[in-house]
Design an enzyme around this catalytic site. Structure first.
Site, PDB file in Angstrom:
ATOM      1  N   HIS A  79       0.957  -2.071  -7.430  1.00  0.00           N
ATOM      2  CA  HIS A  79      -0.095  -1.875  -6.438  1.00  0.00           C
ATOM      3  C   HIS A  79      -1.407  -2.325  -7.060  1.00  0.00           C
ATOM      4  O   HIS A  79      -2.029  -1.614  -7.850  1.00  0.00           O
ATOM      5  CB  HIS A  79      -0.152  -0.404  -6.004  1.00  0.00           C
ATOM      6  CG  HIS A  79      -1.180  -0.150  -4.954  1.00  0.00           C
ATOM      7  ND1 HIS A  79      -1.965   0.970  -4.926  1.00  0.00           N
ATOM      8  CD2 HIS A  79      -1.574  -0.901  -3.890  1.00  0.00           C
ATOM      9  CE1 HIS A  79      -2.781   0.904  -3.904  1.00  0.00           C
ATOM     10  NE2 HIS A  79      -2.581  -0.226  -3.259  1.00  0.00           N
TER      11      HIS A  79
ATOM     12  N   SER B   5       0.827  -1.212   0.000  1.00  0.00           N
ATOM     13  CA  SER B   5       0.000   0.000   0.000  1.00  0.00           C
ATOM     14  C   SER B   5       0.853   1.251   0.000  1.00  0.00           C
ATOM     15  O   SER B   5       0.443   2.287  -0.514  1.00  0.00           O
ATOM     16  CB  SER B   5      -0.916   0.007   1.226  1.00  0.00           C
ATOM     17  OG  SER B   5      -1.821  -1.070   1.164  1.00  0.00           O
TER      18      SER B   5
HETATM   19  P1  NAI Z   1      -3.921  -9.767   4.742  1.00  0.00           P
HETATM   20  O1  NAI Z   1      -3.645  -9.456   6.165  1.00  0.00           O
HETATM   21  O2  NAI Z   1      -5.302 -10.066   4.301  1.00  0.00           O
HETATM   22  O3  NAI Z   1      -2.987 -10.977   4.234  1.00  0.00           O
HETATM   23  C1  NAI Z   1      -1.608 -11.037   4.488  1.00  0.00           C
HETATM   24  C2  NAI Z   1      -1.217 -12.497   4.419  1.00  0.00           C
HETATM   25  O4  NAI Z   1       0.211 -12.594   4.522  1.00  0.00           O
HETATM   26  C3  NAI Z   1      -1.803 -13.338   5.576  1.00  0.00           C
HETATM   27  O5  NAI Z   1      -2.508 -14.457   5.066  1.00  0.00           O
HETATM   28  C4  NAI Z   1      -0.558 -13.763   6.364  1.00  0.00           C
HETATM   29  O6  NAI Z   1      -0.701 -15.034   6.978  1.00  0.00           O
HETATM   30  C5  NAI Z   1       0.485 -13.758   5.254  1.00  0.00           C
HETATM   31  N1  NAI Z   1       1.859 -13.734   5.768  1.00  0.00           N
HETATM   32  C6  NAI Z   1       2.357 -12.963   6.768  1.00  0.00           C
HETATM   33  N2  NAI Z   1       3.659 -13.260   6.966  1.00  0.00           N
HETATM   34  C7  NAI Z   1       3.976 -14.242   6.076  1.00  0.00           C
HETATM   35  C8  NAI Z   1       5.168 -14.969   5.804  1.00  0.00           C
HETATM   36  N3  NAI Z   1       6.289 -14.744   6.496  1.00  0.00           N
HETATM   37  N4  NAI Z   1       5.148 -15.903   4.831  1.00  0.00           N
HETATM   38  C9  NAI Z   1       4.005 -16.147   4.115  1.00  0.00           C
HETATM   39  N5  NAI Z   1       2.837 -15.490   4.344  1.00  0.00           N
HETATM   40  C10 NAI Z   1       2.832 -14.548   5.314  1.00  0.00           C
HETATM   41  O7  NAI Z   1      -3.326  -8.505   3.926  1.00  0.00           O
HETATM   42  P2  NAI Z   1      -3.753  -7.994   2.465  1.00  0.00           P
HETATM   43  O8  NAI Z   1      -4.863  -7.035   2.590  1.00  0.00           O
HETATM   44  O9  NAI Z   1      -3.868  -9.154   1.551  1.00  0.00           O
HETATM   45  O10 NAI Z   1      -2.463  -7.120   2.080  1.00  0.00           O
HETATM   46  C11 NAI Z   1      -1.274  -7.716   1.558  1.00  0.00           C
HETATM   47  C12 NAI Z   1      -0.411  -6.609   0.972  1.00  0.00           C
HETATM   48  O11 NAI Z   1      -1.115  -5.984  -0.099  1.00  0.00           O
HETATM   49  C13 NAI Z   1      -0.084  -5.512   1.989  1.00  0.00           C
HETATM   50  O12 NAI Z   1       1.212  -5.039   1.768  1.00  0.00           O
HETATM   51  C14 NAI Z   1      -1.132  -4.449   1.688  1.00  0.00           C
HETATM   52  O13 NAI Z   1      -0.701  -3.174   2.053  1.00  0.00           O
HETATM   53  C15 NAI Z   1      -1.229  -4.591   0.158  1.00  0.00           C
HETATM   54  N6  NAI Z   1      -2.499  -4.136  -0.426  1.00  0.00           N
HETATM   55  C16 NAI Z   1      -3.701  -4.365   0.204  1.00  0.00           C
HETATM   56  C17 NAI Z   1      -4.897  -3.951  -0.384  1.00  0.00           C
HETATM   57  C18 NAI Z   1      -6.228  -4.244   0.241  1.00  0.00           C
HETATM   58  O14 NAI Z   1      -7.244  -3.717  -0.252  1.00  0.00           O
HETATM   59  N7  NAI Z   1      -6.313  -5.047   1.285  1.00  0.00           N
HETATM   60  C19 NAI Z   1      -4.889  -3.241  -1.687  1.00  0.00           C
HETATM   61  C20 NAI Z   1      -3.584  -3.154  -2.299  1.00  0.00           C
HETATM   62  C21 NAI Z   1      -2.434  -3.565  -1.672  1.00  0.00           C
END
Ligand code: NAI
Length: 281
Positions: A137, A116
């Site tokens: 992104h 993000s």
């Molecule tokens: P989320 O919290 O839904 O998912 C993150 C995932 O990463 C979790 O399933 C977690 O278990 C996994 N994870 C954490 N540490 C790990 C590791 N060491 N090895 C493997 N897996 C691991 O987060 P979300 O929303 O999917 O965000 C992911 C990225 O995308 C972030 O950087 C966020 O800022 C970015 N993003 C999010 C958006 C959104 O609308 N939620 C939009 C665009 C980008």
């Protein structure tokens, strides 16, 4: 045959893996444990079944799922030709994942950072291949959103930009070019708006419904900022605002205490069943 590693099977990883598989790519989806991966596959099965009803293409869930294998731990992406990383928006978590990927993956593997707000040059610097690190992104929900921001870091090579652009085209995405800068275009603006909207609720100026109503009815937004926060994830909003606040050292990004309290209390939005609103699970 090209293999794409998708690291992180949360909100974004699930969407990215589905989008890749439904456009004919082989994917290895990686997370920290088997339970998260099983939930992710179930979500992809449900979303592909619902795709047509939700205005997307008609999809065969079996065909989509047949293209996705899973693995626990970032080293599970060792054989990938290109990796799209979608782990938690936390620098220590991301840094550790990139250190592992850099060690385990082949020298030609490109690393795509889905973040993000974290600057791409900073991610490239923890690897020995900053020329092969690039930011994309993605927008949420990934299969439904036609555009992404494409962010080369300081050392990203033209070949890496082209490889990534080609993949995005194959995924049906239009790439909007953005220079590397914390928050890029979308989140410099969106995170400020959502954070300020949370302050309105925190200070008792208005409730969440009223804040969102103004944006929907008066400004023509399909969703208000607090509905958007629930869709993105309240925790992800907080982490992103914290990254912006730390990076720019500007009080306009001071995270709203309500976001912190909700994150600590597990009110993470749609993915946890409750955020500013409550959802049937
Ligand atoms: P989320 O919290 O839904 O998912 C993150 C995932 O990463 C979790 O399933 C977690 O278990 C996994 N994870 C954490 N540490 C790990 C590791 N060491 N090895 C493997 N897996 C691991 O987060 P979300 O929303 O999917 O965000 C992911 C990225 O995308 C972030 O950087 C966020 O800022 C970015 N993003 C999010 C958006 C959104 O609308 N939620 C939009 C665009 C980008």
């Amino acid at each position: 045959m090209t293999l794409i590693g998708v690291i992180g099977a949360g909100v974004m990883g699930v969407g990215v893996a589905q989008n890749l598989a439904q456009t004919g790519h082989d994917v290895v989806l990686v997370d920290k444990d088997e339970r998260i991966l099983a939930d992710a596959l179930a979500t992809i099965a449900r979303n592909t079944r619902m795709s047509r009803l939700m205005g997307g293409p008609a999809l065969d869930p079996d065909e989509v799922l047949a293209r996705i294998s899973t693995a626990v731990g970032a080293a599970g992406a060792a054989k990938a030709d290109l990796v799209i990383e979608n782990v938690t928006e936390n620098w220590d978590v991301k840094r550790e994942v990139y250190e592992t990927l850099d060690r385990e993956c082949g020298p030609d593997t490109v690393f795509v950072v889905n973040t993000s707000a974290i600057p791409i040059t900073k991610v490239g610097a923890v690897t020995k291949r900053p020329d092969k690190v690039i930011g994309v992104h993605f927008m949420n929900p990934v299969p439904a959103k036609p555009a992404v921001e494409l962010i080369p870091g300081f050392h990203t090579s033209p070949e890496t930009v082209q490889r990534t652009r080609d993949l995005l085209t194959a995924m049906g995405k239009k790439a909007v070019d953005v220079k590397d800068s914390c928050g890029f275009i979308s989140n410099r603006v969106l995170m400020l708006t959502v954070n300020e909207a949370a302050y309105l609720v925190h200070e008792g100026v208005a409730d969440a419904e009223s804040v969102d109503e103004v944006f929907r009815s008066c400004f023509g937004h399909p969703m208000g900022p607090l509905e958007t926060a629930d869709l993105i994830g309240v925790d992800t909003i907080l982490y992103s605002v914290e990254v912006l606040y730390e990076h720019y050292a500007d009080s306009k990004y001071r995270p709203c205490p309500l976001l912190k309290q909700m994150t600590d209390a597990g009110l993470h939005g749609r993915k946890s069943g409750r955020g500013f609103y409550t959802y049937a699970q």
